[in-house]
Write an enzyme that holds these catalytic residues in place. Structure first.
Site, PDB file in Angstrom:
ATOM      1  N   ILE A  59       0.889   0.040  -3.533  1.00 37.05           N
ATOM      2  CA  ILE A  59       0.834  -1.402  -3.249  1.00 37.05           C
ATOM      3  C   ILE A  59       2.140  -2.083  -3.652  1.00 37.05           C
ATOM      4  O   ILE A  59       2.670  -2.924  -2.922  1.00 37.05           O
ATOM      5  CB  ILE A  59      -0.372  -2.035  -3.988  1.00 37.05           C
ATOM      6  CG1 ILE A  59      -1.698  -1.467  -3.434  1.00 37.05           C
ATOM      7  CG2 ILE A  59      -0.354  -3.553  -3.870  1.00 37.05           C
ATOM      8  CD1 ILE A  59      -2.940  -1.821  -4.239  1.00 37.05           C
ATOM      9  N   TYR A 115     -11.535  -0.022 -17.060  1.00 37.20           N
ATOM     10  CA  TYR A 115     -10.693  -0.530 -15.963  1.00 37.20           C
ATOM     11  C   TYR A 115     -11.186  -1.921 -15.543  1.00 37.20           C
ATOM     12  O   TYR A 115     -10.403  -2.860 -15.419  1.00 37.20           O
ATOM     13  CB  TYR A 115     -10.742   0.456 -14.793  1.00 37.20           C
ATOM     14  CG  TYR A 115      -9.903   0.032 -13.583  1.00 37.20           C
ATOM     15  CD1 TYR A 115      -8.520   0.086 -13.639  1.00 37.20           C
ATOM     16  CD2 TYR A 115     -10.502  -0.410 -12.407  1.00 37.20           C
ATOM     17  CE1 TYR A 115      -7.742  -0.293 -12.538  1.00 37.20           C
ATOM     18  CE2 TYR A 115      -9.741  -0.785 -11.304  1.00 37.20           C
ATOM     19  CZ  TYR A 115      -8.354  -0.718 -11.377  1.00 37.20           C
ATOM     20  OH  TYR A 115      -7.601  -1.107 -10.299  1.00 37.20           O
ATOM     21  N   LYS A 155      -9.142  -5.579 -15.760  1.00 33.97           N
ATOM     22  CA  LYS A 155      -8.817  -6.423 -14.612  1.00 33.97           C
ATOM     23  C   LYS A 155      -9.461  -7.803 -14.753  1.00 33.97           C
ATOM     24  O   LYS A 155      -8.929  -8.806 -14.294  1.00 33.97           O
ATOM     25  CB  LYS A 155      -9.256  -5.732 -13.313  1.00 33.97           C
ATOM     26  CG  LYS A 155      -8.459  -4.451 -13.024  1.00 33.97           C
ATOM     27  CD  LYS A 155      -6.961  -4.727 -12.919  1.00 33.97           C
ATOM     28  CE  LYS A 155      -6.167  -3.530 -12.441  1.00 33.97           C
ATOM     29  NZ  LYS A 155      -4.723  -3.800 -12.343  1.00 33.97           N
ATOM     30  N   ILE A 180     -10.468  -1.281  -1.785  1.00 39.04           N
ATOM     31  CA  ILE A 180     -10.252   0.175  -1.742  1.00 39.04           C
ATOM     32  C   ILE A 180      -8.998   0.428  -0.910  1.00 39.04           C
ATOM     33  O   ILE A 180      -9.012   0.323   0.313  1.00 39.04           O
ATOM     34  CB  ILE A 180     -11.468   0.878  -1.107  1.00 39.04           C
ATOM     35  CG1 ILE A 180     -12.737   0.583  -1.907  1.00 39.04           C
ATOM     36  CG2 ILE A 180     -11.215   2.389  -0.999  1.00 39.04           C
ATOM     37  CD1 ILE A 180     -14.030   1.105  -1.264  1.00 39.04           C
ATOM     38  N   VAL A 181      -7.905   0.715  -1.614  1.00 35.89           N
ATOM     39  CA  VAL A 181      -6.604   0.851  -0.944  1.00 35.89           C
ATOM     40  C   VAL A 181      -6.182   2.316  -0.956  1.00 35.89           C
ATOM     41  O   VAL A 181      -6.271   2.977  -1.999  1.00 35.89           O
ATOM     42  CB  VAL A 181      -5.535  -0.015  -1.648  1.00 35.89           C
ATOM     43  CG1 VAL A 181      -4.272  -0.100  -0.780  1.00 35.89           C
ATOM     44  CG2 VAL A 181      -6.063  -1.399  -1.965  1.00 35.89           C
ATOM     45  N   GLY A 182      -5.733   2.808   0.178  1.00 31.28           N
ATOM     46  CA  GLY A 182      -5.333   4.217   0.284  1.00 31.28           C
ATOM     47  C   GLY A 182      -4.016   4.503  -0.405  1.00 31.28           C
ATOM     48  O   GLY A 182      -2.962   4.511   0.227  1.00 31.28           O
ATOM     49  N   THR A 183      -4.062   4.719  -1.716  1.00 25.38           N
ATOM     50  CA  THR A 183      -2.855   5.037  -2.499  1.00 25.38           C
ATOM     51  C   THR A 183      -3.170   6.231  -3.403  1.00 25.38           C
ATOM     52  O   THR A 183      -4.302   6.709  -3.444  1.00 25.38           O
ATOM     53  CB  THR A 183      -2.457   3.848  -3.411  1.00 25.38           C
ATOM     54  OG1 THR A 183      -3.502   3.675  -4.376  1.00 25.38           O
ATOM     55  CG2 THR A 183      -2.247   2.563  -2.632  1.00 25.38           C
TER      56      THR A 183
HETATM   57  P1  NAD Z   1      -0.327   3.720  -7.755  1.00 23.31           P
HETATM   58  O1  NAD Z   1      -0.789   4.612  -8.839  1.00 23.31           O
HETATM   59  O2  NAD Z   1       0.121   4.298  -6.461  1.00 23.31           O
HETATM   60  O3  NAD Z   1       0.854   2.751  -8.277  1.00 23.31           O
HETATM   61  C1  NAD Z   1       0.879   2.232  -9.580  1.00 23.31           C
HETATM   62  C2  NAD Z   1       2.302   2.352 -10.088  1.00 23.31           C
HETATM   63  O4  NAD Z   1       2.357   1.742 -11.396  1.00 23.31           O
HETATM   64  C3  NAD Z   1       2.731   3.817 -10.243  1.00 23.31           C
HETATM   65  O5  NAD Z   1       3.949   4.053  -9.574  1.00 23.31           O
HETATM   66  C4  NAD Z   1       2.856   3.979 -11.747  1.00 23.31           C
HETATM   67  O6  NAD Z   1       3.840   4.909 -12.163  1.00 23.31           O
HETATM   68  C5  NAD Z   1       3.189   2.556 -12.192  1.00 23.31           C
HETATM   69  N1  NAD Z   1       2.943   2.368 -13.620  1.00 23.31           N
HETATM   70  C6  NAD Z   1       1.894   2.829 -14.350  1.00 23.31           C
HETATM   71  N2  NAD Z   1       2.062   2.527 -15.645  1.00 23.31           N
HETATM   72  C7  NAD Z   1       3.238   1.834 -15.747  1.00 23.31           C
HETATM   73  C8  NAD Z   1       3.956   1.267 -16.823  1.00 23.31           C
HETATM   74  N3  NAD Z   1       3.491   1.370 -18.080  1.00 23.31           N
HETATM   75  N4  NAD Z   1       5.136   0.645 -16.574  1.00 23.31           N
HETATM   76  C9  NAD Z   1       5.621   0.573 -15.289  1.00 23.31           C
HETATM   77  N5  NAD Z   1       4.985   1.111 -14.237  1.00 23.31           N
HETATM   78  C10 NAD Z   1       3.803   1.743 -14.459  1.00 23.31           C
HETATM   79  O7  NAD Z   1      -1.545   2.710  -7.522  1.00 23.31           O
HETATM   80  P2  NAD Z   1      -1.723   1.428  -6.571  1.00 23.31           P
HETATM   81  O8  NAD Z   1      -3.015   1.607  -5.909  1.00 23.31           O
HETATM   82  O9  NAD Z   1      -0.501   1.125  -5.808  1.00 23.31           O
HETATM   83  O10 NAD Z   1      -1.936   0.323  -7.715  1.00 23.31           O
HETATM   84  C11 NAD Z   1      -1.145  -0.840  -7.868  1.00 23.31           C
HETATM   85  C12 NAD Z   1      -1.990  -1.901  -8.571  1.00 23.31           C
HETATM   86  O11 NAD Z   1      -3.111  -2.222  -7.717  1.00 23.31           O
HETATM   87  C13 NAD Z   1      -2.597  -1.456  -9.897  1.00 23.31           C
HETATM   88  O12 NAD Z   1      -2.541  -2.513 -10.824  1.00 23.31           O
HETATM   89  C14 NAD Z   1      -4.041  -1.139  -9.527  1.00 23.31           C
HETATM   90  O13 NAD Z   1      -4.907  -1.251 -10.637  1.00 23.31           O
HETATM   91  C15 NAD Z   1      -4.302  -2.178  -8.491  1.00 23.31           C
HETATM   92  N6  NAD Z   1      -5.431  -1.916  -7.603  1.00 23.31           N
HETATM   93  C16 NAD Z   1      -5.438  -0.827  -6.793  1.00 23.31           C
HETATM   94  C17 NAD Z   1      -6.530  -0.604  -5.967  1.00 23.31           C
HETATM   95  C18 NAD Z   1      -6.608   0.582  -5.047  1.00 23.31           C
HETATM   96  O14 NAD Z   1      -7.635   0.739  -4.399  1.00 23.31           O
HETATM   97  N7  NAD Z   1      -5.597   1.431  -4.941  1.00 23.31           N
HETATM   98  C19 NAD Z   1      -7.596  -1.512  -5.963  1.00 23.31           C
HETATM   99  C20 NAD Z   1      -7.551  -2.622  -6.792  1.00 23.31           C
HETATM  100  C21 NAD Z   1      -6.452  -2.826  -7.616  1.00 23.31           C
END
Ligand code: NAD
Length: 272
Positions: free
Chosen positions: A18, A166, A170, A198-201
């Site tokens: 994201i 988690y 949040k 729900i994001v495809g990551t």
């Molecule tokens: P992701 O794991 O692909 O990306 C998260 C990034 O944050 C990673 O590159 C990771 O290395 C970095 N990170 C972790 N700890 C860190 C730190 N201490 N300092 C700096 N960087 C750090 O996941 P994503 O899905 O892209 O998540 C991005 C955000 O979106 C997160 O906050 C996640 O909780 C939130 N989110 C994601 C989803 C989902 O479905 N994927 C849903 C709701 C919220």
């Protein structure tokens, strides 16, 4: 002194997922962007910075490794960004981690780690970026104000089982965003959060694997099941779905009278 039209943004955790999509969108919008991640993802940070400089012109993007749980590293991240890209106008506290585990099996260390990244990390970004923005002086009349953005989740409204710490983290981001919005308004800093579904990551690959293990489904089936059954729009979200709202709307002038909100971008899973 006032800060003029040149805008720069730091997006934490933006080497992938994201955060990467938000950085790409902001670069397209004309922002100077600072890509950040932990040392383990330095390669991704540097690669994305090089790609964006090629696409948008040299000096448009930099990559800075920093761990958001450490306030000194966040301060150094902001200092480097300001030195190289100019006054800071947007901070997106996007970095986060997830863990799927029954509440009674989560270790003290895991709880501490979750709260450190997802809560203290956002706290460090909000406080340090706000101090920088206030020190820079007000933005010029007629330009978009300063923006602080935090990454929440749908679990900040409706927690899910097996995501207890988690969900709590949040929910804290949502609360922190409301109080910062109240305190920062007088400095013309708006503070909002975004709540993806729900994001495809990579994060959902992990959730899919662990939930699949617990609930007895092969890899890839859990994300399919939940996105089709729980989402009104019937599909997994892409990082771009979120980046359009964050990079386009929440960072831009169309949201200039919006503050303290957590905007849900989930294709219709929860209704607030
Ligand atoms: P992701 O794991 O692909 O990306 C998260 C990034 O944050 C990673 O590159 C990771 O290395 C970095 N990170 C972790 N700890 C860190 C730190 N201490 N300092 C700096 N960087 C750090 O996941 P994503 O899905 O892209 O998540 C991005 C955000 O979106 C997160 O906050 C996640 O909780 C939130 N989110 C994601 C989803 C989902 O479905 N994927 C849903 C709701 C919220």
């Amino acid at each position: 002194m006032t800060v003029g039209h040149k805008r720069s943004a730091i997006v934490t955790g933006s080497s992938r997922g994201i955060g990467e999509a938000i950085v790409r969108r902001l670069a397209k919008e004309g922002y100077h962007v600072c890509i950040n991640d932990v040392a383990a993802n330095k390669e991704g940070v540097d690669k994305l910075a090089a790609e964006l400089n090629k696409e948008h012109g040299d000096g448009k993007a930099i990559g800075v490794v920093a761990d958001v749980t450490k306030s000194a590293e966040v301060e150094a991240l902001i200092k480097e960004s300001v030195e190289k890209l100019g006054p800071l106008t947007v901070m997106v506290a996007n970095a986060g981690i997830a863990q799927v585990q029954s509440a009674l099996e989560i270790s003290d260390e895991d709880v501490q780690k979750m709260f450190n990244v997802n809560i203290v990390g956002v706290w460090n970004c909000y406080t340090r970026a706000a101090k920088q923005m206030i020190a820079q002086g007000p933005v010029a009349e007629g330009t978009t104000g300063y923006k602080l953005l935090g990454c929440a989740s749908i679990v900040a409204f409706k927690p899910f089982p097996l995501l207890s710490h988690y969900s709590a983290s949040k929910w804290a981001v949502r609360g922190m965003t409301q109080v910062f919005a109240m305190e920062m308004a007088k400095h013309k800093i708006q503070v909002n959060a975004y709540a993806p579904g729900i994001v495809g990551t990579a994060m959902w690959e992990l959730i899919d694997e662990k939930l699949g293990e617990i609930e007895g489904r092969p890899r890839g089936e859990t994300v399919k099941k939940y996105s089709s059954e729980l989402t009104a729009m019937g599909r997994v979200s892409t990082p771009d779905d979120v980046a359009r709202v964050v990079g386009g709307f929440l960072c831009g002038s169309d949201s200039d009278f919006v503050t303290g909100q957590t905007i849900v971008v989930d294709g219709g899973i929860i209704f607030t």
